[in-house]
Design an enzyme around this catalytic site. Sequence first.
Site, PDB file in Angstrom:
ATOM      1  N   ASP A  16      -5.328   4.792 -41.098  1.00  0.00           N
ATOM      2  CA  ASP A  16      -4.655   3.572 -41.482  1.00  0.00           C
ATOM      3  C   ASP A  16      -4.681   2.727 -40.497  1.00  0.00           C
ATOM      4  O   ASP A  16      -4.621   1.425 -40.637  1.00  0.00           O
ATOM      5  CB  ASP A  16      -3.347   4.116 -42.134  1.00  0.00           C
ATOM      6  CG  ASP A  16      -2.496   2.894 -42.981  1.00  0.00           C
ATOM      7  OD1 ASP A  16      -2.834   1.900 -42.916  1.00  0.00           O
ATOM      8  OD2 ASP A  16      -1.696   3.469 -43.778  1.00  0.00           O
ATOM      9  N   HIS A 209       6.041   2.223 -45.149  1.00  0.00           N
ATOM     10  CA  HIS A 209       5.750   1.153 -43.990  1.00  0.00           C
ATOM     11  C   HIS A 209       7.112   0.823 -43.761  1.00  0.00           C
ATOM     12  O   HIS A 209       8.002   0.678 -44.297  1.00  0.00           O
ATOM     13  CB  HIS A 209       5.031  -0.018 -44.514  1.00  0.00           C
ATOM     14  CG  HIS A 209       3.335   0.426 -44.685  1.00  0.00           C
ATOM     15  ND1 HIS A 209       2.353  -0.279 -44.227  1.00  0.00           N
ATOM     16  CD2 HIS A 209       2.762   1.599 -45.046  1.00  0.00           C
ATOM     17  CE1 HIS A 209       1.188   0.135 -44.367  1.00  0.00           C
ATOM     18  NE2 HIS A 209       1.376   1.400 -44.795  1.00  0.00           N
ATOM     19  N   CYS A 240      -0.359  -4.690 -42.837  1.00  0.00           N
ATOM     20  CA  CYS A 240      -0.493  -5.056 -44.155  1.00  0.00           C
ATOM     21  C   CYS A 240      -1.328  -6.258 -43.940  1.00  0.00           C
ATOM     22  O   CYS A 240      -0.815  -7.399 -43.086  1.00  0.00           O
ATOM     23  CB  CYS A 240       1.146  -5.292 -44.660  1.00  0.00           C
ATOM     24  SG  CYS A 240       0.875  -6.415 -45.898  1.00  0.00           S
TER      25      CYS A 240
HETATM   26 ZN    ZN Z   1      -0.173   2.760 -44.591  1.00  0.00          ZN
END
Ligand code: ZN
Length: 301
Positions: A16, A209, A240
Site C-alpha cells: 500500500d 487510513h 489516497c
Molecule cells: Zn491503505
Amino acid sequence: MQMPKYVEVVEVGPRDGFQNIKTPIPTAVKLKVIAGIIAAGVKTVEATSFVHPKAIPQMADAAEVARAVAAAAGEGFRPIALVPNLTGAKNAWAAGIREVTYVISASEQHNLANLNRTRDQSLADLAAIISELPCLKVRLAAATAFGCPFRGRVEEDLVISLAAAALKLGATSVILCDTIGVADPLQVYNLVGAMQREFAGVPVGLHLHDTRGMGLANTLAGLEAGITTFETSIGGLGGCPFAPGAAGNTATEDMVNMLHAMGVETGIDLDKYLETVKIVREEIQQNLTGHMAQACKYENL
Ligand code: ZN
C-alpha cells in the site's frame, strides 16, 4: 475498557505504501525494509501487488519480491500479496504466495473508477480465482467500506452484501478498509458490530487510513468492538490518490506504541521496528506522517 491480550498487526507498507510512491524504489531496498519489518517481529506482511506493471510500474518486481519473502518465511510468518484479478493470482501462486488480498469496493462507483469493473464483475473474477486456485487463501479487502469519494457515506448494507457474496464464494476473511480516511469511531464500532452479527466466526480485520487524523481513534473503536487484526503501514506510508500529500495509512509504529502502552501484545519490538522506519525515511521518503519516528524516547519507569 476491555482490551484484547494480543493484536495481529498486518504490515501493508511494502504494498500500500510503496505503490503510492512514484520514484522507483530499488528491489534491494524493498527487501531490506521487509527484512527489517520481519526482524522486528511482524508476522504478517503484505509484501507486494501483482498488478499489471503498466498500471503501477512500482510493482513491476512483484514476483521477485514475493519469491524472496516467501522463501525467507520462517515459522508462523505469513507473506501476503494483493491481486487485482485471476492473472495476478496465478502469478502470485507461481511466486510461492499462498494467501492473497483481493480488493472489491463496497461502492459500485469506486469499483468502476478503481478497477474498471462492476462489483458483480469483480465477484465473478473472485469465483474464477477460487475455482482455478483452490489451495490459495483469499481475503476480501472491502474498499470504501465507510465512505466513497463519489458516493459519500457508504451504507452498512452495501458492505454486508459484498462480504456475504465473497464469503459464499470461498473468501476466508474480510478486511474493512477506510480507503479515503473518512470513517469516525462510532461508524467503525457500528459496522464491526453489524459484521459480527451477520457473520459470526468469520475473521474480520480493519484497514484504517489517517487522512483526517482519526486512524488511532478508529483503531481504538475497532478494539472495543472486538477486532484483533489491523492493517497498518510503516511510517504511515500510503495514501489516497484523491488527496495528494495527505496522510496515508495509520502508521504501524504509532499503533504498536498505543497497543503496548495499554498492555496489548503484538510480538513486535518497537525499538527495532523504528530502526527500519529510519531506513524508510533515509532511503524512500523523507516526510513520514507517523508520529513515533519523531517522538523522543520515553521510558515508563
Ligand atoms: Zn491503505
